[in-house]
Each structure stands twice: as structure tokens, then as C-alpha cells.
Write a protein that holds these residues in place. Structure first.
Motif, PDB file in Angstrom:
ATOM      1  N   GLY A 102       0.920  -1.143   0.308  1.00 46.14           N
ATOM      2  CA  GLY A 102      -0.156  -0.097  -0.045  1.00 46.14           C
ATOM      3  C   GLY A 102       0.990   1.000  -0.117  1.00 46.14           C
ATOM      4  O   GLY A 102       0.250   2.399   0.386  1.00 46.14           O
ATOM      5  N   ASN A 103       2.021   1.182  -0.550  1.00 50.74           N
ATOM      6  CA  ASN A 103       3.004   2.396  -0.336  1.00 50.74           C
ATOM      7  C   ASN A 103       3.132   3.146  -1.751  1.00 50.74           C
ATOM      8  O   ASN A 103       3.932   4.006  -1.987  1.00 50.74           O
ATOM      9  CB  ASN A 103       4.247   1.792  -0.109  1.00 50.74           C
ATOM     10  N   GLN A 141      -0.381   0.833  -5.845  1.00 49.36           N
ATOM     11  CA  GLN A 141      -1.448   1.040  -5.402  1.00 49.36           C
ATOM     12  C   GLN A 141      -1.699   2.783  -5.312  1.00 49.36           C
ATOM     13  O   GLN A 141      -0.937   3.355  -4.722  1.00 49.36           O
ATOM     14  CB  GLN A 141      -1.882   0.536  -4.005  1.00 49.36           C
ATOM     15  N   PRO A 142      -2.566   3.092  -6.043  1.00 48.65           N
ATOM     16  CA  PRO A 142      -2.878   4.716  -5.865  1.00 48.65           C
ATOM     17  C   PRO A 142      -3.122   5.413  -4.822  1.00 48.65           C
ATOM     18  O   PRO A 142      -3.418   4.628  -3.590  1.00 48.65           O
ATOM     19  CB  PRO A 142      -4.293   4.924  -6.726  1.00 48.65           C
ATOM     20  N   ALA A 180      -8.918   6.784  -3.250  1.00 53.49           N
ATOM     21  CA  ALA A 180      -9.668   5.602  -3.550  1.00 53.49           C
ATOM     22  C   ALA A 180     -10.204   5.616  -5.047  1.00 53.49           C
ATOM     23  O   ALA A 180     -10.383   6.770  -5.567  1.00 53.49           O
ATOM     24  CB  ALA A 180     -11.139   6.091  -2.440  1.00 53.49           C
ATOM     25  N   PRO A 181     -10.623   4.702  -5.512  1.00 53.87           N
ATOM     26  CA  PRO A 181     -10.787   3.463  -5.199  1.00 53.87           C
ATOM     27  C   PRO A 181      -9.451   2.808  -4.842  1.00 53.87           C
ATOM     28  O   PRO A 181      -8.514   2.773  -5.947  1.00 53.87           O
ATOM     29  CB  PRO A 181     -11.423   2.605  -5.800  1.00 53.87           C
ATOM     30  N   PHE A 182      -8.912   2.206  -3.641  1.00 54.37           N
ATOM     31  CA  PHE A 182      -7.591   1.508  -3.531  1.00 54.37           C
ATOM     32  C   PHE A 182      -7.572   0.250  -4.065  1.00 54.37           C
ATOM     33  O   PHE A 182      -8.585  -0.329  -4.151  1.00 54.37           O
ATOM     34  CB  PHE A 182      -7.380   1.682  -2.084  1.00 54.37           C
ATOM     35  N   ASP A 227       2.851 -10.322 -13.350  1.00 52.53           N
ATOM     36  CA  ASP A 227       2.712  -9.099 -12.596  1.00 52.53           C
ATOM     37  C   ASP A 227       1.314  -8.858 -12.148  1.00 52.53           C
ATOM     38  O   ASP A 227       0.368  -9.204 -13.151  1.00 52.53           O
ATOM     39  CB  ASP A 227       3.298  -8.018 -13.302  1.00 52.53           C
ATOM     40  N   ALA A 228       1.007  -8.142 -11.101  1.00 50.79           N
ATOM     41  CA  ALA A 228      -0.140  -7.633 -10.940  1.00 50.79           C
ATOM     42  C   ALA A 228      -0.670  -6.446 -11.755  1.00 50.79           C
ATOM     43  O   ALA A 228       0.178  -5.823 -12.182  1.00 50.79           O
ATOM     44  CB  ALA A 228      -0.379  -6.992  -9.570  1.00 50.79           C
ATOM     45  N   VAL A 229      -1.974  -6.479 -12.134  1.00 54.66           N
ATOM     46  CA  VAL A 229      -2.561  -5.477 -12.948  1.00 54.66           C
ATOM     47  C   VAL A 229      -3.614  -4.822 -12.300  1.00 54.66           C
ATOM     48  O   VAL A 229      -4.757  -5.736 -12.269  1.00 54.66           O
ATOM     49  CB  VAL A 229      -2.804  -6.124 -14.383  1.00 54.66           C
ATOM     50  N   SER A 230      -3.536  -3.558 -12.208  1.00 53.00           N
ATOM     51  CA  SER A 230      -4.747  -2.933 -11.518  1.00 53.00           C
ATOM     52  C   SER A 230      -5.427  -3.602 -10.123  1.00 53.00           C
ATOM     53  O   SER A 230      -4.453  -3.826  -9.411  1.00 53.00           O
ATOM     54  CB  SER A 230      -5.794  -2.741 -12.554  1.00 53.00           C
ATOM     55  N   ALA A 231      -6.310  -4.099 -10.231  1.00 50.40           N
ATOM     56  CA  ALA A 231      -6.958  -4.722  -9.037  1.00 50.40           C
ATOM     57  C   ALA A 231      -6.995  -6.210  -9.311  1.00 50.40           C
ATOM     58  O   ALA A 231      -7.277  -6.948  -8.170  1.00 50.40           O
ATOM     59  CB  ALA A 231      -8.544  -4.482  -9.034  1.00 50.40           C
ATOM     60  N   SER A 232      -6.056  -6.851 -10.175  1.00 50.15           N
ATOM     61  CA  SER A 232      -6.065  -8.089 -10.335  1.00 50.15           C
ATOM     62  C   SER A 232      -4.590  -8.552  -9.943  1.00 50.15           C
ATOM     63  O   SER A 232      -3.844  -8.072 -10.607  1.00 50.15           O
ATOM     64  CB  SER A 232      -6.227  -8.567 -11.759  1.00 50.15           C
ATOM     65  N   ALA A 233      -4.596  -9.574  -9.132  1.00 48.17           N
ATOM     66  CA  ALA A 233      -3.197 -10.134  -8.537  1.00 48.17           C
ATOM     67  C   ALA A 233      -2.637 -11.085  -9.557  1.00 48.17           C
ATOM     68  O   ALA A 233      -3.586 -11.483 -10.586  1.00 48.17           O
ATOM     69  CB  ALA A 233      -3.529 -10.838  -7.338  1.00 48.17           C
ATOM     70  N   GLY A 234      -1.416 -11.288  -9.582  1.00 54.25           N
ATOM     71  CA  GLY A 234      -0.856 -12.101 -10.581  1.00 54.25           C
ATOM     72  C   GLY A 234      -0.959 -13.601 -10.439  1.00 54.25           C
ATOM     73  O   GLY A 234      -0.768 -14.079  -9.495  1.00 54.25           O
ATOM     74  N   ASN A 235      -0.921 -14.283 -11.506  1.00 54.40           N
ATOM     75  CA  ASN A 235      -1.181 -15.739 -11.385  1.00 54.40           C
ATOM     76  C   ASN A 235       0.325 -16.243 -11.300  1.00 54.40           C
ATOM     77  O   ASN A 235       1.254 -15.772 -11.685  1.00 54.40           O
ATOM     78  CB  ASN A 235      -1.696 -16.194 -12.586  1.00 54.40           C
TER      79      ASN A 235
END
Length: 295
Positions: free
Chosen positions: A123-124, A147-148, A151-153, A169-177
Motif C-alpha cells: 500500500g505504499n 496502489q494509488p 480511493a478506490p484503493f 505481474d499484478a495489473v490494476s485490481a487483479s493479482a498475478g497468477n
């Protein structure tokens, strides 16, 4: 990277003939994952190569344990244990344990390992990288999403690396597979080993998704307060990241060492936890814990 390669071992024929070859697959334990918004654990390293064995010598097999997941967001998940084949007259073969998934506090970089752990999300507002893999054994973990500041975080962590592919890599709100592992038919059936764990995601905006585990035993990441899934035992799969304070990241799956020995040359002398099957002209020894084989 590794799927087509095979390892030949040479030893004198017990009946008095010349040397004979066997193939093996050695997979280390997968890395555990961290929590809050933890990165996926990296898969255990997967190795093939060539050795020369001496008839009558005892060769020791060590099977790496999976790394422990944690519910402490100030530490990465634990690395997996190495899987090793050693004995007289050979260069010791060491498959490196998978890197632990990154934490969600401070610098969230995943740990280095056979395959690297994915980065956690602290969250930094910074995209930290995944941990590096080991050349010839596995790939790097994926990066977290920055993370921006308003909000929305969006909290999304990177996927753990696999033996056959990088963690996403994580993309926006989706974590990486988690990265996929490597398929082997050493037992006579085509099976994937050493998949990376999926990254975790917190449900703070529409469309948030946790990372899936890679083919080869990788555990899925958690979402919105859920724990990460453990990697599958005896595949070297990485654990999935935990998503929320107090829940745990998944444990890494334990490793495996498999020997395929021509049945006409098989000595039948071994120790440890071994499953014995046959496939075509070979006798298959699957070590799921430490043991020995006498050539």
C-alpha cells in the motif's frame, strides 16, 4: 526450458555387463507465502542433467520440504528446502528451494529461490519486483501493482515464478497468477511439476481478482480476508498469498525425486519413503521423503 531435457546416470550392470543409464527428475520444495496482501510463493527448482554412477555405491536422495506460509505481514514466506542427489564420484545435484512470497510491509520484494517469490503489496504506491529465479531451474516472480494514493484503493500482489514460466505481474485490481511448471512423463504419465503460487488481492474495488496457482501444484491466492491455498505436496508448487491481516499465506508444496531405471538393471536396493511402479521397460522409484538407492 526444461521439459525436453533428460538426465542419464551410468553405472556398471549388476549382472556384470557394461554401464546402464537411468533418468531422473529432481524438484525442490516450493516457497511459502506471506499475508495481508502477500505475493505468491515461488516454485521449487527443477533440474535435469548427466552423471556417472559407480556400481555398488550408495546415492543419497534428499527431498526438500515446502516453505512455511506466515500470518506476519512484516516477513516474507519461508523458502522451500533443496532437493539433492549426492554420492561417490558425482558432482552433487542441488535443486534450489522456491523463494518465499513477498510481505505487505516496507519493501515487499519476493525472495530469490529456484523460482522467485512474487512481490507483496504494502500500500505504499510503489511497484516492487518479484524475486529472481535460479538459471536453469526456474523463473522470477511477478511485480506488485502500485496502489494509488486515493480511493478506490487497489491492493494486488505478484504471482510466484514457476519452473516453466515467470510469475505474472499484478495489473490494476487483479493479482498475478503463478507461473506454470514443467510437464514430465518420467512416470509414464504427463504431469506438471513446480508451478508458482498466485498473488493475493483485497476487495476494495470492482473487478478485484486473486491470482491462480500455476500448473504444477501452485496454490491460489486469497481474496478479501481469505488465506492463501497451500502448494500441492510432492510437486514443489508455491503457496498462494494471504489477503488480509491475521490470515496466513499458503505453505509451499514439498518436492520430489523420481528415478526411472531400466528394469533389467534395477538392483532393488533402496531405503526411505519410495513408491515403486513400472512404465514400459523401466522401474520407477518415486522418493517423497529422504532415502537412498544403491547402484
Amino acid at each position: 526450458m526444461l521439459g525436453a531435457a533428460k538426465l542419464s546416470l551410468y553405472a556398471a550392470n549388476p549382472s556384470g555387463g557394461g554401464p546402464y543409464s537411468i533418468t531422473y527428475l529432481a524438484v525442490a520444495g516450493g516457497g511459502g507465502a506471506s499475508c495481508s496482501d502477500g505475493g505468491g510463493g515461488g516454485a521449487g527448482g527443477l533440474l535435469t542433467s548427466t552423471l556417472n554412477l559407480t556400481f555398488g555405491s550408495v546415492y543419497t536422495v534428499t527431498v526438500g520440504d515446502g516453505g512455511a506460509g506466515t500470518n506476519d505481514n512484516t516477513v516474507n514466506g519461508a523458502n522451500g528446502g533443496n532437493s539433492v542427489i549426492s554420492g561417490t564420484g558425482i558432482t552433487t545435484v542441488t535443486a534450489i528451494g522456491g523463494g518465499g512470497g513477498g510481505k505487505a510491509s516496507g519493501t515487499t520484494t519476493g525472495s530469490v529461490g529456484g523460482s522467485g517469490g512474487g512481490a507483496g503489496n504494502g500500500g505504499n504506491g510503489v511497484s516492487d519486483p518479484g524475486g529472481a529465479g535460479t538459471a536453469g531451474q526456474g523463473y522470477a516472480g511477478g511485480a506488485s501493482f502500485p496502489q494509488p494514493g486515493s480511493a478506490p484503493f487497489k491492493y494486488a500482489a505478484g504471482g510466484g515464478g514457476g519452473a516453466g514460466a515467470v510469475g505474472a505481474d499484478a495489473v490494476s485490481a487483479s493479482a498475478g497468477n503463478g507461473g506454470d511448471g514443467v510437464q514430465s512423463s518420467i512416470t509414464g504419465s504427463a504431469i506438471y511439476y513446480a508451478g508458482g503460487g498466485g498473488g493475493a488481492a483485497l476487495l476494495t474495488s470492482a473487478g478485484t481478482q486473486a491470482g491462480t496457482g500455476g500448473q504444477g501444484g501452485g496454490g491460489a491466492g486469497g481474496i478479501d480476508g481469505a488465506a492463501g491455498t497451500n502448494g500441492t505436496a510432492n510437486t514443489g508448487g508455491g503457496g498462494g498469498g494471504g489477503a488480509g491481516g491475521g490470515v496466513s499465506g499458503g505453505n509451499g508444496g514439498s518436492g520430489v525425486v523420481i528415478l526411472a531405471i531400466p528394469t533389467t538393471n534395477y538392483t532393488g536396493t533402496y531405503s526411505g519413503t519410495v513408491t515403486i511402479t513400472t512404465s514400459g521397460s523401466n522401474t520407477i522409484l518415486k522418493f517423497t521423503a529422504n532415502g537412498t538407492y544403491t547402484a
